[in-house]
Design a protein around this motif. Structure first.
Motif, PDB file in Angstrom:
ATOM      1  N   UNK A 139     -17.643   6.710 -44.481  1.00 28.48           N
ATOM      2  CA  UNK A 139     -18.677   7.346 -45.295  1.00 28.48           C
ATOM      3  C   UNK A 139     -19.507   8.360 -44.520  1.00 28.48           C
ATOM      4  N   UNK A 140     -18.874   9.142 -43.657  1.00 31.72           N
ATOM      5  CA  UNK A 140     -19.582  10.177 -42.894  1.00 31.72           C
ATOM      6  C   UNK A 140     -19.880  11.351 -43.826  1.00 31.72           C
ATOM      7  N   UNK A 141     -21.139  11.722 -43.909  1.00 30.43           N
ATOM      8  CA  UNK A 141     -21.510  12.800 -44.825  1.00 30.43           C
ATOM      9  C   UNK A 141     -22.848  13.396 -44.432  1.00 30.43           C
ATOM     10  N   UNK A 142     -23.042  14.627 -44.848  1.00 27.13           N
ATOM     11  CA  UNK A 142     -24.284  15.331 -44.554  1.00 27.13           C
ATOM     12  C   UNK A 142     -25.427  14.738 -45.367  1.00 27.13           C
ATOM     13  N   UNK A 143     -26.595  14.639 -44.743  1.00 30.03           N
ATOM     14  CA  UNK A 143     -27.824  14.305 -45.465  1.00 30.03           C
ATOM     15  C   UNK A 143     -28.591  15.601 -45.664  1.00 30.03           C
TER      16      UNK A 143
END
Length: 340
Positions: A297-301
């Motif tokens: 679940x690597x994703x930009x904040x």
């Protein structure tokens, strides 16, 4: 030439796992002894294909032994670890007793291996808290690239982190839900753990944080970088083995999610499984028995200037305790003792 290894607390969950991992990783052992309290003396434990009978910790002489892996509580550690260290045996301690002592290194080998050389100040090395250990393995390579300013972490921690009685409590409460009259009241935990979550691990502090949350803050600063700001919420969940963490990271430099994914994929101790599809992530039940810390679940904040989110899962009895201790022993042997 190998090492003479003592495993202290060999009948407990972590002690047994230490013996398993020493055998699995073919640690260069010339002689090994399993130690426990007098009431457990003679209990049989496994070391690979060998069965060991535990010996009495109270009467054991550590003189001539190279490394002692301690998997007992702080009270017993306070009594016996200094005796072992004074005899010339290097203690690798899994309790919280020595983690915050400035003269004792707190080590996660993938993160701060250089700290192993500081062991000689007291002949003791501390193993971090289980929730901290898996998180800092993920943080370090990202910190090296973009310098982490702040971390917000929420944990979902399995009952095995509280020991065998907690595992039994979850099991018995779960069975009792289906059998009228056999309901089990909480004893280990403050509330029912079966089919529930409890936002409370360890004691409450004056700040409102629990001790577990404070540990994650203090240990991350000691292991990675004292300038990192950390806030944590630690939650016990009805899972037998495997801790999970939702980690929000804010960095000084912008770090694209794709680059972060590549960095983590190439970093030691990590396994990235991150597909944006049903089941394209790792859950605690899938990590049990594995050496790796899994990242998904690597994703930009996009709510902050330089933010990332990720999901982190690991077998807490392994990386969070026994495996990390054995890895420290391997590091100590390779960098300092140099016998194996």
């Amino acid at each position: 030439m190998g090492y003479k290894i003592a495993v202290v607390g060999a009948t407990g969950n972590v002690g047994r796992e230490m013996l398993n991992i020493l055998a699995e990783r073919q640690f260069p052992v010339d002689e090994i002894v399993a130690l426990a309290s007098r009431k457990s003396q003679g209990t049989e434990v496994s070391f690979g294909d060998t069965t060991l009978k535990t010996k009495d910790l109270d009467t054991f002489d550590f003189t001539g032994w190279d490394i002692a892996l301690f998997a007992v509580g702080s009270t017993a550690t306070k009594e016996y670890a200094p005796k072992a260290a004074a005899s010339g045996c290097v203690v690798i301690d899994n309790s919280s007793l020595y983690r915050y002592d400035p003269d004792i290194p707190l080590i996660v080998p993938e993160v701060n291996p250089q700290a192993v050389h500081d062991y000689s100040k007291k002949n003791i090395i501390a193993n971090p808290n289980c929730s901290t250990a898996q998180m800092v393995v993920a943080l370090k390579p990202l910190h090296d690239r973009a310098k982490i300013k702040r971390v917000v972490v929420s944990t979902y921690q399995s009952v095995s982190g509280s020991g065998k009685d907690a595992i039994d409590e979850l099991w018995n409460q779960t069975k009792g839900m289906y059998v009228p009259g056999q309901e089990v009241d909480p004893k280990v935990y403050t509330k029912q753990i079966a089919f529930n979550v409890i936002p409370h691990i360890d004691v409450f502090m004056d700040s409102g944080d629990t001790k577990e949350e404070w540990k994650m803050i203090a240990e991350t600063k000691k292991i990675v970088d004292p300038s990192i700001k950390v806030t944590a919420t630690c939650v016990r969940v009805p899972v037998f083995v495997g801790h999970s963490e939702s980690i929000n990271i804010e960095t000084e430099e912008f770090l694209d999610e794709d680059e972060a994914r590549d960095i983590l994929r190439e970093s030691p101790g990590l396994m990235v499984i991150d597909k944006r599809e049903d089941g394209g992530y790792v859950t605690p039940i899938e990590c049990v028995g594995d050496f790796a810390t899994f990242i998904s679940r690597i994703r930009q904040d996009v709510t902050v200037e330089n933010g990332l989110n990720l999901w982190c899962v690991s077998d807490n009895l392994r990386k969070g305790a026994a495996l990390n201790a054995v890895q420290i022993a391997e590091l100590l042997g390779r960098e300092v003792l140099k016998k194996g």
